[in-house]
Design a protein around this motif. Sequence first.
Motif, short mmCIF file in Angstrom:
data_model
loop_
_atom_site.label_atom_id
_atom_site.label_comp_id
_atom_site.label_asym_id
_atom_site.label_seq_id
_atom_site.Cartn_x
_atom_site.Cartn_y
_atom_site.Cartn_z
N UNK A 33 0.82 -0.96 -0.56
CA UNK A 33 -0.09 -0.28 -0.26
C UNK A 33 0.85 0.86 0.28
N UNK A 34 1.89 1.20 0.58
CA UNK A 34 2.48 2.30 0.66
C UNK A 34 3.39 3.23 -1.10
N UNK A 35 3.50 2.21 -1.84
CA UNK A 35 3.81 2.24 -2.89
C UNK A 35 3.02 2.61 -4.06
N UNK A 36 1.45 3.42 -3.11
CA UNK A 36 0.32 4.10 -3.99
C UNK A 36 -0.01 4.91 -2.96
N UNK A 61 -2.42 3.40 6.79
CA UNK A 61 -2.19 3.32 5.70
C UNK A 61 -1.71 1.58 6.09
N UNK A 62 -1.04 0.81 6.41
CA UNK A 62 -1.33 -0.59 6.63
C UNK A 62 -1.89 -1.50 6.39
N UNK A 63 -2.59 -1.02 6.73
CA UNK A 63 -4.02 -2.28 7.19
C UNK A 63 -4.17 -2.89 6.18
N UNK A 67 1.12 -7.66 1.28
CA UNK A 67 2.22 -7.70 2.05
C UNK A 67 3.00 -7.65 3.30
N UNK A 68 1.94 -7.36 4.02
CA UNK A 68 2.76 -7.07 5.35
C UNK A 68 3.31 -8.41 5.86
N UNK A 69 3.10 -8.92 5.66
CA UNK A 69 3.99 -10.53 6.33
C UNK A 69 4.64 -9.74 5.52
#
Length: 172
Positions: A33-36, A61-63, A67-69
């Motif tokens: 999500x951080x890339x967008x 924003x990480x929720x 790819x959180x893992x």
Amino acid sequence: MTIAMERPTTTSIRGGRYPDLPSEPRDWRTHGHCTTSTLEFIPTIEHGVRITASTARLRQHCTGCPVQKWCALEALKQINTFGSLDGVWAGQASSLTMKLAAFNQLLQTLGAVAELPDTHYLVLPDRLARRRAHISTLVAAGYTATEIARHLGLSAVTVERDLEAVTTPATR
């Protein structure tokens, strides 16, 4: 001799510093999500209970990030390599100036997100124990002391001392 080919969608980290960890998707970072995000990433996090509004937005924003893992796993590798972490990783805020109890809690939380057992060397709170457990894992994977020293950026003497400490029962 037969050479096994890897699937093109993964990057094997076996044979490297972390032979016990699963292969990760080759381009996992591009799916975060951080890339967008239009949020500006500022890695400095205020310590203590004060978290800035921008940090809270970054964490939120990480929720649900797919790819959180892998992000948590990468954060644990960074901690293992450098001894600290700064910024927002897998929805967790980290600061170079964190108190020890908060840092140990961060290790446990990132380990849970990365789906590692509580006993895995990457989530151990003591740095020496973490290094020695990592060395034991590499020995179990068939690495020599010289290869371990090269992989971990340690002297051969340090690796030999740690190997002796983990193989010799404590006598006190």
